[in-house]
Design an enzyme around this catalytic site. Structure first.
Site, PDB file in Angstrom:
ATOM      1  N   HIS A 147      -4.612   1.406   7.747  1.00 44.89           N
ATOM      2  CA  HIS A 147      -4.042   2.760   7.700  1.00 44.89           C
ATOM      3  C   HIS A 147      -4.911   3.776   6.966  1.00 44.89           C
ATOM      4  O   HIS A 147      -4.524   4.915   6.766  1.00 44.89           O
ATOM      5  CB  HIS A 147      -2.626   2.733   7.102  1.00 44.89           C
ATOM      6  CG  HIS A 147      -2.575   2.483   5.624  1.00 44.89           C
ATOM      7  ND1 HIS A 147      -2.390   3.496   4.716  1.00 44.89           N
ATOM      8  CD2 HIS A 147      -2.677   1.343   4.902  1.00 44.89           C
ATOM      9  CE1 HIS A 147      -2.368   2.986   3.495  1.00 44.89           C
ATOM     10  NE2 HIS A 147      -2.555   1.681   3.581  1.00 44.89           N
TER      11      HIS A 147
ATOM     12  N   ASN B  67     -11.204   5.389  -4.206  1.00 44.05           N
ATOM     13  CA  ASN B  67     -10.183   6.163  -3.514  1.00 44.05           C
ATOM     14  C   ASN B  67      -9.926   7.525  -4.136  1.00 44.05           C
ATOM     15  O   ASN B  67      -9.536   8.461  -3.450  1.00 44.05           O
ATOM     16  CB  ASN B  67      -8.878   5.360  -3.438  1.00 44.05           C
ATOM     17  CG  ASN B  67      -8.557   4.646  -4.728  1.00 44.05           C
ATOM     18  OD1 ASN B  67      -9.365   3.883  -5.256  1.00 44.05           O
ATOM     19  ND2 ASN B  67      -7.382   4.902  -5.260  1.00 44.05           N
TER      20      ASN B  67
ATOM     21  N   GLN C 271     -11.619   2.183   1.538  1.00 41.19           N
ATOM     22  CA  GLN C 271     -11.905   3.607   1.741  1.00 41.19           C
ATOM     23  C   GLN C 271     -13.216   3.837   2.483  1.00 41.19           C
ATOM     24  O   GLN C 271     -13.522   4.970   2.847  1.00 41.19           O
ATOM     25  CB  GLN C 271     -11.966   4.325   0.386  1.00 41.19           C
ATOM     26  CG  GLN C 271     -10.632   4.383  -0.341  1.00 41.19           C
ATOM     27  CD  GLN C 271      -9.610   5.276   0.335  1.00 41.19           C
ATOM     28  OE1 GLN C 271      -9.922   6.073   1.224  1.00 41.19           O
ATOM     29  NE2 GLN C 271      -8.365   5.156  -0.090  1.00 41.19           N
TER      30      GLN C 271
ATOM     31  N   CYS D 262       2.173  13.921 -14.185  1.00 37.80           N
ATOM     32  CA  CYS D 262       3.489  14.285 -13.665  1.00 37.80           C
ATOM     33  C   CYS D 262       3.716  13.751 -12.259  1.00 37.80           C
ATOM     34  O   CYS D 262       4.846  13.628 -11.825  1.00 37.80           O
ATOM     35  CB  CYS D 262       3.647  15.788 -13.649  1.00 37.80           C
ATOM     36  SG  CYS D 262       3.932  16.466 -15.270  1.00 37.80           S
TER      37      CYS D 262
ATOM     38  N   THR E  73      -4.466  -4.673   0.164  1.00 36.85           N
ATOM     39  CA  THR E  73      -3.884  -5.293  -1.031  1.00 36.85           C
ATOM     40  C   THR E  73      -3.892  -6.813  -0.882  1.00 36.85           C
ATOM     41  O   THR E  73      -4.317  -7.536  -1.785  1.00 36.85           O
ATOM     42  CB  THR E  73      -2.441  -4.798  -1.258  1.00 36.85           C
ATOM     43  OG1 THR E  73      -2.480  -3.379  -1.449  1.00 36.85           O
ATOM     44  CG2 THR E  73      -1.811  -5.457  -2.473  1.00 36.85           C
TER      45      THR E  73
ATOM     46  N   THR F 211       2.588 -15.850  11.712  1.00 37.49           N
ATOM     47  CA  THR F 211       2.358 -15.422  13.085  1.00 37.49           C
ATOM     48  C   THR F 211       1.641 -14.079  13.099  1.00 37.49           C
ATOM     49  O   THR F 211       2.016 -13.162  12.368  1.00 37.49           O
ATOM     50  CB  THR F 211       3.708 -15.319  13.824  1.00 37.49           C
ATOM     51  OG1 THR F 211       4.295 -16.612  13.838  1.00 37.49           O
ATOM     52  CG2 THR F 211       3.522 -14.812  15.246  1.00 37.49           C
TER      53      THR F 211
ATOM     54  N   SER G  65      -8.577  -2.021   5.360  1.00 32.28           N
ATOM     55  CA  SER G  65      -7.188  -1.579   5.532  1.00 32.28           C
ATOM     56  C   SER G  65      -7.064  -0.757   6.810  1.00 32.28           C
ATOM     57  O   SER G  65      -7.871   0.143   7.052  1.00 32.28           O
ATOM     58  CB  SER G  65      -6.764  -0.727   4.333  1.00 32.28           C
ATOM     59  OG  SER G  65      -5.475  -0.199   4.559  1.00 32.28           O
TER      60      SER G  65
HETATM   61  C1  LIG Z   1      -9.534   1.195  -2.598  1.00 35.70           C
HETATM   62  C2  LIG Z   1      -8.233   0.711  -2.081  1.00 35.70           C
HETATM   63  N1  LIG Z   1      -7.947  -0.594  -2.105  1.00 35.70           N
HETATM   64  C3  LIG Z   1      -6.783  -1.069  -1.654  1.00 35.70           C
HETATM   65  C4  LIG Z   1      -5.812  -0.241  -1.140  1.00 35.70           C
HETATM   66  C5  LIG Z   1      -4.528  -0.825  -0.647  1.00 35.70           C
HETATM   67  O1  LIG Z   1      -4.553  -0.899   0.734  1.00 35.70           O
HETATM   68  P1  LIG Z   1      -3.292  -1.325   1.600  1.00 35.70           P
HETATM   69  O2  LIG Z   1      -2.364  -0.159   1.566  1.00 35.70           O
HETATM   70  O3  LIG Z   1      -3.842  -1.577   2.972  1.00 35.70           O
HETATM   71  O4  LIG Z   1      -2.705  -2.540   0.991  1.00 35.70           O
HETATM   72  C6  LIG Z   1      -6.068   1.126  -1.104  1.00 35.70           C
HETATM   73  C7  LIG Z   1      -5.049   2.055  -0.612  1.00 35.70           C
HETATM   74  O5  LIG Z   1      -4.293   2.636  -1.373  1.00 35.70           O
HETATM   75  C8  LIG Z   1      -7.299   1.616  -1.588  1.00 35.70           C
HETATM   76  O6  LIG Z   1      -7.573   2.912  -1.585  1.00 35.70           O
END
Ligand SMILES: Cc1ncc(COP(=O)(O)O)c(C=O)c1O
Lengths: 137, 403
Positions: free
Chosen positions: B202, B152, B180, B327, B73, B241, B200
């Protein structure tokens, strides 16, 4: 999101899933909702000569809460007179199933489905005074 | 109850080997990588620089081109807003496409509210950008094209090398959100003509709260205005940092992904196809969303006609997946990504995303095929739409009472 035990129970063991003969004179059918909105409910009631609901069936496309609301609605209308069934309120369903605020629309849809089924039945019976008009949405 | 985890596009578990690499930096090796005056600082700095090499190696970059951030992000924000602002004198037009992650869409909207011009390209039925439309959208005042590497929700992989080539020819910068894709498919920023790329941690078995941005240094040398101002860390593009343990984790995750990709990619692709084939064998009237081939090895997005996604997930509550149904999303709107592909709202409501990963087994897939098939059959028995379809009624032609 966690579901209440009652929602889970209706979801896993839905009551009165099925279809009644929609062409029968003593069967009323209500179909409410739309697939694009993510829920469609069909609810049917069958009455005896005393205007008592002797059978009810439903089919629902929708989330677990929508399925549970319609399953509960069929349970509740059975054995009631048509007028009594028309008194069922969505708030009663919310309370019974412990629906969270985002799922209140499911209960509203179930109430609408009961009323639509009653309206269909009354139309078939040729009753002019339609006391149970579906609430405007 | 043990749960089968098929939501790896949302987040991946931390690889135990990554955790092992991180732990010393959460204990004794606590130095500040910016402390130049003692061994604690040097030790931390060395660890960060090794991680930088590891991230760079995975995408064909050089270490100096990697900036550590808090996640994709933030990387997307720096790339989109940072480039737009830095090159404002040259032009005020940027191009994105409809199925971008919100981390690109919202910065672009923000720019639009602040006087920039933003073009949002549509996609074809597989979620692919149309190259002729992109070529037609680039203007004299265009400074940046931001198109994700892989989506994603659907896993569709964009023709990144073609986009890079076009952008080079037309003299605009090309950013790709590869959150992704990194570690799952081969990436080479040189061969693909990528100028900026978001990573990213995670999504690739590293920790949360860490990411990276690749910023090209040669041909051309790309500059970004910072989003976070401060002590001038990371070539001034991202002050603060450095999160040394997480950076070590990200570096290790990249090294593992690079070493294991050739085999792992084959293995997961086979599982992905096994899942789709299993479902297709058991069930009628299901549709694959996204590109049939040009798709991440991890992702199977399926619409199960006449069944609503959230109820379906309730039907197999020991399998973790996600749905494009309204939902389940905070916005109560069905997936905008599927809508962009021309998947109707009713099919978006019926969609489930299965995302596989490093720890998914064949047994997990077979169990999922069985559980999902049973749940779909259970719910179709309850579905008025399925009943209508069996009666030959076209549900798209019915006059529904909208609410
Ligand atoms: C295509 C894409 N961009 C950005 C993000 C955001 O990544 P992060 O959680 O590392 O900010 C995600 C994750 O949800 C993603 O799938």
């Amino acid at each position: 999101m966690a579901y209440s035990d009652k929602v889970v129970d209706h979801f896993e063991h839905p009551r009165n899933v099925g279809t009644l003969d929609k062409n029968s004179a003593n069967v009323g059918t209500g179909v409410v909702g739309a697939p694009e909105c993510g829920d469609v409910m069909k609810l049917q009631i069958q009455v005896d000569e005393n205007d008592r609901i002797v059978d009810a069936k439903f089919k629902t496309f929708g989330c677990g809460s929508a399925i549970a609301s319609s399953s509960l609605a069929t349970e509740w209308v059975k054995g009631k007179t048509v007028d009594e069934a028309g008194q069922i309120k969505n708030t009663d369903i919310v309370k019974e199933l412990a629906l969270p605020p985002v799922k209140i629309h499911c209960s509203v849809l179930a109430e609408d489905a009961i009323r639509a089924a009653i309206r269909d039945l009354r139309q078939k019976q040729g009753a002019p005074g339609d006391k149970t008009a579906v609430a405007a949405k | 109850m043990s749960i089968v985890y098929l939501d790896n596009n949302a987040t991946t578990p931390l690889d135990p080997r990554v955790l092992d690499a991180m732990l010393p930096y959460l204990r004794d090796k606590f130095g500040n990588a910016a402390s130049r005056s003692h061994a604690f600082g040097w030790e931390a700095e060395n660890a960060v620089e090794q991680a930088r090499e590891q991230v760079a190696a995975l995408i064909g970059a050089s270490a100096k081109e990697i900036i550590f951030t808090s996640g994709a992000t933030e990387s997307d924000n720096i790339a989109v807003k940072g480039v737009a602002h830095m090159y404002h004198d040259k032009g005020n037009h940027i191009i994105i496409q409809e199925t971008e992650h919100k981390a690109v869409i919202d910065p672009a909207k923000y720019l639009e509210q602040n006087g920039f011009e933003v073009t949002v390209l549509g996609v074809d039925k597989y979620g692919m950008v149309r190259m002729d439309e992109l070529a037609g959208a680039i203007k004299d005042n265009t400074t940046l094209v931001s198109i994700m590497f892989a989506n994603n929700e659907t896993g569709t992989i964009q023709p990144v090398a073609e986009i890079g080539k076009l952008c080079k020819e037309r003299g605009v910068l090309f950013h790709t959100d590869a959150a992704q894709a990194v570690g799952k498919v081969p990436i080479d920023v040189e061969a693909m003509g990528i100028d900026l790329l978001s990573v990213s941690g995670h999504k690739m078995y590293g920790p949360k709260g860490i990411g990276a941005l690749y910023v090209r240094r040669k041909k051309p040398r790309v500059r970004c205005e910072p989003v976070i101002h401060g002590g001038g860390h990371e070539r001034g593009m991202r002050s603060g940092t450095l999160n040394v343990p997480a950076i070590v984790g990200l570096g290790t995750a990249c090294a593992l992904a690079q070493a294991e990709m050739p085999e792992e990619s084959k293995r997961v692709t086979a599982l992905r196809d096994r899942l789709w084939e299993g479902l297709s064998k058991n069930l009628t009237e299901i549709a694959l969303n996204g590109h049939p081939e040009k798709r991440l090895p991890t992702t199977v997005n399926v619409s199960f006609l006449y069944v609503e996604g959230e109820s379906l997930m309730m039907g197999f509550n020991d399998i973790a997946v996600s749905s494009g149904s309204a939902c389940t999303s905070a916005s109560l709107e069905p997936s905008y990504v599927l809508k962009a592909l021309g998947v109707g709202d009713e099919l978006a409501h019926s969609s489930i995303r299965f995302s596989l990963g490093r720890f998914t087994t064949e047994a997990d897939v077979d169990y999922t095929v069985k559980r999902v098939s049973d749940a779909v059959n259970h719910l179709r028995k309850m579905s008025p739409l399925y009943e209508m379809a069996l009666e030959g009624i076209d549900i798209t032609k019915v006059q529904w009472a909208h609410h």
